[in-house]
Design a protein around this motif. Sequence first.
Motif, PDB file in Angstrom:
ATOM      1  N   GLU A  79     -32.543 -18.525   4.667  1.00  0.00           N
ATOM      2  CA  GLU A  79     -33.463 -19.760   4.721  1.00  0.00           C
ATOM      3  C   GLU A  79     -31.350 -20.262   4.538  1.00  0.00           C
ATOM      4  OE1 GLU A  79     -35.362 -21.210   1.690  1.00  0.00           O
ATOM      5  OE2 GLU A  79     -36.660 -19.566   1.311  1.00  0.00           O
ATOM      6  N   CYS A 105     -29.957 -27.001  -2.688  1.00  0.00           N
ATOM      7  CA  CYS A 105     -30.588 -26.427  -2.711  1.00  0.00           C
ATOM      8  C   CYS A 105     -29.861 -25.073  -2.449  1.00  0.00           C
ATOM      9  CB  CYS A 105     -31.966 -26.620  -1.710  1.00  0.00           C
ATOM     10  SG  CYS A 105     -33.184 -25.866  -2.354  1.00  0.00           S
ATOM     11  N   HIS A 107     -29.437 -23.418   0.053  1.00  0.00           N
ATOM     12  CA  HIS A 107     -29.464 -21.668   0.993  1.00  0.00           C
ATOM     13  C   HIS A 107     -28.551 -21.354   1.722  1.00  0.00           C
ATOM     14  CE1 HIS A 107     -33.575 -24.216   1.098  1.00  0.00           C
ATOM     15  NE2 HIS A 107     -33.807 -23.843   0.061  1.00  0.00           N
ATOM     16  N   GLU A 142     -37.195 -24.200   6.135  1.00  0.00           N
ATOM     17  CA  GLU A 142     -37.669 -24.195   4.292  1.00  0.00           C
ATOM     18  C   GLU A 142     -37.725 -25.465   3.959  1.00  0.00           C
ATOM     19  OE1 GLU A 142     -38.734 -23.937   0.727  1.00  0.00           O
ATOM     20  OE2 GLU A 142     -37.265 -24.920   1.063  1.00  0.00           O
ATOM     21  N   GLU A 143     -36.762 -26.231   3.952  1.00  0.00           N
ATOM     22  CA  GLU A 143     -36.523 -27.250   3.136  1.00  0.00           C
ATOM     23  C   GLU A 143     -38.376 -28.843   3.937  1.00  0.00           C
ATOM     24  OE1 GLU A 143     -35.650 -28.110   0.019  1.00  0.00           O
ATOM     25  OE2 GLU A 143     -34.247 -27.088   0.263  1.00  0.00           O
ATOM     26  N   HIS A 167     -33.588 -16.781  -4.588  1.00  0.00           N
ATOM     27  CA  HIS A 167     -33.531 -18.645  -4.602  1.00  0.00           C
ATOM     28  C   HIS A 167     -33.249 -18.955  -5.946  1.00  0.00           C
ATOM     29  CE1 HIS A 167     -33.509 -22.356  -3.852  1.00  0.00           C
ATOM     30  NE2 HIS A 167     -34.223 -22.424  -3.157  1.00  0.00           N
TER      31      HIS A 167
END
Length: 455
Positions: A79, A105, A107, A142-143, A167
Motif C-alpha cells: 500500500e 499511516c 504506507h 487503502e485509506e 502494517h
Amino acid sequence: MQEGIKRWFEENSEKAKAVSRDLWEHPEASQKEYHACDALCAWVEEQGFTVTDRCVAGLDTAFCAVWGQGRPYIGFLAEYDALPGLAQETVSTYKPMDLPFGHGCGHNLLGTGAAAAAMALKRAMEEEKLPGTVYFYGCPSEEIMEGKIVMTKAGVFDHLDAAISWHPGDRNRASEESYQAMLSMEYHFTGKASHASMAPQEGLSALDAVELMDVGVNYLREHVPVGGQIHYVIINGGQKPNIVPEKAAVWQFVRANTAADLRKIAARMDDIAAGAAMMTGTKVEKKVLTGCNETRIVPALVELMNDVMVREVPAIRWTAEEEEFSRQLLEAQGADWNALAAAFGADVKKKPLDSAVACPTGKTIDILGSSDLSDVSYVTPTCMLFAATYPKGTPNHTWGVTACSGNSIGQKGMVYAAQVMAQTGYRLVTDPELLKDVRASYERALGGAVYAPVG
Ligand SMILES: [Zn+2]
C-alpha cells in the motif's frame, strides 16, 4: 534467516530506506499514487521483476510485478497512499509541513517493505534454484477502502498459495486480529423546496428526513449485535434556512464483527431510511460507496510468522537517540505515563520503542476498525505482521506517525518487517508440507464460507 535473504538486506537496506523516504517526501492521495507506483515499479524491475500490469482491475495506480515460474505462488501486498492534513516534519514536536497529505499511516514504509520482501525472496529462490513465483502487488487507495477490494472482486489474488503483508505499528507481532466488516453508504433524500416563511406548507424537507433517519439510527444502536458500530456525518443539510431543503444527504459507516451481522444492521437502516422518507413525504435513494468483510485469520500462518520473528529474524535494536526522540514525541502528544505503563509495562518510559515479539494467543481477536486486506483473506490464505515503527501507545493516523515514518525509527521497523515477510515466504516455498498445513488451516478458518463482496 536464509543466507541469500540476509545478504540481500545487507546490500539493499539503505536503498530501501531511501525509497521509503522518497515516498514519504511525495505523499499522495488515494487513487493518485503515481509517484509511488513509478518508484516501486522501477525498483523491482531493476532487480529482475517484470511489471505485467500497471492498471490492475481498472485501477490507475494498481500494478502487478512478477518473477519466477510455477508453484507455489506467493504474493506480497503493498500500500502507498497518504492521508490528508497529516504532513509533519521528522521532529518530535508538532511541526506541520505545507503539503496537503502526509504518511500518518506509514504506507510509505508498508509499500517499500513489501517490495523489499519480494526481492529478497527472489534472491533466495535464485540462489537455491527453487521453483515458485513471487508476485508483488501494488494495492492503491487503502485509506478509502478500495484497492484490494476491487482487486479481489476481479479475481486478482485467487490463484495465490499465500498472500503476505504487514502494517506499521507500535508492537512487533504476527497479527491474529480480525478487522471488522464495514459498509460505507450514503442516503440521499429528495423533497420539495419552498419559502420557509411564506409557504412552508408547500415544502417537503429532505433535511427533516435526514434528521429523522439519524434519530432512528441512534435508537437502533442499542439493538445491534455485539461489536456493531454506526458512525455518520451529514454531507448535505440544505442551502439556506429560509429555503425548505429539497436535497439532503447523510453518509453512514456501519461496522460489525462479521459480514452476516453487518448485513442485518444495514437492512434495519434501510427500513429506517424508508420510514424517514415516509414520515416526511420525501424520496430516498441509497448509494453504497464501498464495503469489506471481516478478516479470516489462518492460525498456521500466524504460527509460522511468529516462529520466523522469534527464531530467525534478529530483533530491532534501537539507539539511545531513537528512544529519546520517542519519549519526547509521546510527551508532545500528551502521554499519560501511568496509562502507558498499565498497557505496555513499567519500563515503557525507558523503552518506548518495542523490540520484543508479542506471543500469539492462539485465538482470533476481534478488533475495531476495518481493512481491505480482509477481502483478500476470503480468497487466499493471508497473513500480516505488525512491526514497531513508532513509539508504544502513539495513536495511528496522527502527526507522530508521519514523523516516525520519515526517519530512522520507521525505516528500521520496515526493514525488520520486510525480513520477516521474505523469510516467511521462503519457508512456504521450501516446505510443501507446511503449504499443505496452511491450506488446511485456511479451509478450517473459512468454515465453508464463500467470498461475497460486501459493497
Ligand atoms: Zn494503514
